[in-house]
Design an enzyme around this catalytic site. Structure first.
Site, PDB file in Angstrom:
ATOM      1  N   TYR A   1       0.820  -1.206   0.000  1.00 13.61           N
ATOM      2  CA  TYR A   1       0.000   0.000   0.000  1.00 13.61           C
ATOM      3  C   TYR A   1       0.863   1.270   0.000  1.00 13.61           C
ATOM      4  O   TYR A   1       1.149   1.819  -1.054  1.00 13.61           O
ATOM      5  CB  TYR A   1      -0.985   0.002   1.187  1.00 13.61           C
TER       6      TYR A   1
ATOM      7  N   VAL B   1     -13.505  -1.689   6.086  1.00 10.15           N
ATOM      8  CA  VAL B   1     -13.862  -2.637   5.031  1.00 10.15           C
ATOM      9  C   VAL B   1     -14.653  -1.871   3.980  1.00 10.15           C
ATOM     10  O   VAL B   1     -15.773  -1.430   4.223  1.00 10.15           O
ATOM     11  CB  VAL B   1     -14.692  -3.807   5.574  1.00 10.15           C
TER      12      VAL B   1
END
Length: 394
Positions: free
Chosen positions: A237, A272
């Protein structure tokens, strides 16, 4: 009118259909968790308003401060074979919510990258309010067509400098499975294209277009939502091709911050979302984070309330040394990260069901599509032909 029973059919973390009643209930449940303030005249533009943190920011702004304005997203309508996308149904319910609050909030269903979309949105702002106070930019897209060159750019989920292998969470017949996933090295062209898609260029074009039309009200501020995350997910990331785009987003904030424009990035905590669930390692990390924190894990709606409090001046800006708003301090606290790392290192194929909160994670993924939402009868037929709010739907 077309009612039918909707089941969660799909592969991996992608589902073929969305549940309209479940999506609507999610919007309602999120709004119910927001303490309201006395509304004042504030107008906002939210780019990416139908999902993830953009949706949370839209709901929080409406529920807490009674904002007027426009949300832009790109969703698919229902067809004879499939339901609409989840964002379509969430937007429809958010529009109902805005009307109940007595607010004027329009939703435009179009490609945020397109100049035609910018023109349509800015015309509406000029017509209805004469300017805006806030712009929240929350766009996560796999590709972008630059309307000025016609060139298509594709983002890449790859490492920079050296290949990387990470633990990752998957499911087989509903059971959690720990996998090892290899991450290739991005080429210079792949990094550049990822920056074109997920960096700050389009955000800057929105601000510039507003500025040229003199639609920035006194005290205007704008934020682009971003993420830093843990060292555990860093190679894929923050230190990967996506991270290069996020660095560009932060540089764009520094460039935009002049001539009466206050521009910042807002670093949100882990959640999420449909975008994050596709990134190797993120699902495992978030499930471990929830295992460690439980209900102390801050939801997107909680973080969005904090963001609006800072944007409106209700609370001071919580900035780091780089001038970024930090909504993720709870996640990156040393004790939290130490506990998550210990669980990460302890996770094996044999104990993954016990070490990680995998059941919670899978349920959260299903909720993105309107499933596993308490209070919804999934055996009952539900109306799938829900109209886009107003006359500006696509």
């Amino acid at each position: 009118m077309t009612e039918r029973v909707i089941k969660p059919l799909g592969r991996g973390f992608l589902f073929l259909d969305s549940h309209p009643a479940g999506c609507a209930r999610l919007v309602r449940d999120a709004a119910a968790k927001v303490d309201r303030r006395a509304p004042e005249r504030r107008t906002a533009l939210v780019i990416g308003s139908s999902s993830g943190y953009g949706l949370a920011a839209t709901i929080a702004g409406l529920a807490r401060y009674g904002i007027d304005g426009i949300g832009v997203s790109f969703e698919k309508a229902p067809t004879a074979r499939r339901t609409a996308t989840a964002g379509w149904y969430r937007t429809a319910e958010t529009a109902v919510l805005a009307a109940e609050f007595g607010r004027e909030f329009h939703f435009v269903n179009a490609d945020a990258f397109a100049d035609t979309t910018k023109t349509e949105v800015l015309d509406l702002i000029a017509e209805r309010w004469g300017g805006i106070d806030h712009l929240i930019y929350s766009v996560a897209a796999p590709r972008r067509v630059d309307p000025r060159t016609g060139e298509t750019y594709q983002s890449a989920l790859k490492a920079i400098g050296a290949p990387h292998t990470t633990k990752s969470l998957a499911f087989e017949d509903g059971r959690p499975v720990l996998q090892e996933v290899g991450i290739d090295v991005a080429t210079e062209d792949e990094i550049a294209q990822t920056v074109k898609v997920m960096g700050g260029e389009d955000w800057a074009r929105w601000v510039t277009a507003l500025e040229e039309r003199r639609l920035l009200l006194p005290g205007f501020n704008t934020v682009a939502l971003t993420y830093i995350g843990s060292e555990l997910t860093g190679p894929i990331y923050r230190q990967g091709s996506i991270g290069a785009a996020k660095a560009d987003l932060e540089q764009t904030a520094r460039t935009l911050g002049k001539d009466g424009v206050r521009a910042m990035t807002s670093v949100n905590g882990a959640a999420v979302t449909q975008a994050s669930s596709a990134i190797p390692g993120i699902g495992l990390y978030v499930s471990l984070l929830h295992k460690v924190l439980g209900d102390s894990l801050q939801t997107p709606i909680q973080q969005s309330v904090a963001l609006w409090d800072q944007l409106t001046g209700e609370a001071p800006f919580d900035l780091d040394g780089e001038g970024r708003i930090r909504l993720d301090r709870w996640e990156l606290a040393d004790d939290v990260q130490a506990a998550v790392r210990a669980q990460w290192e302890a996770a094996t194929r044999d104990n993954i069901a016990d070490v990680a909160d995998a059941g919670w994670f899978l349920s959260e993924v299903r909720r993105l599509y309107g499933f596993d939402v308490p209070g919804v009868d999934y055996e009952a037929p539900t109306e799938v032909d829900v109209e886009w709010p107003g006359a500006r739907g696509a």
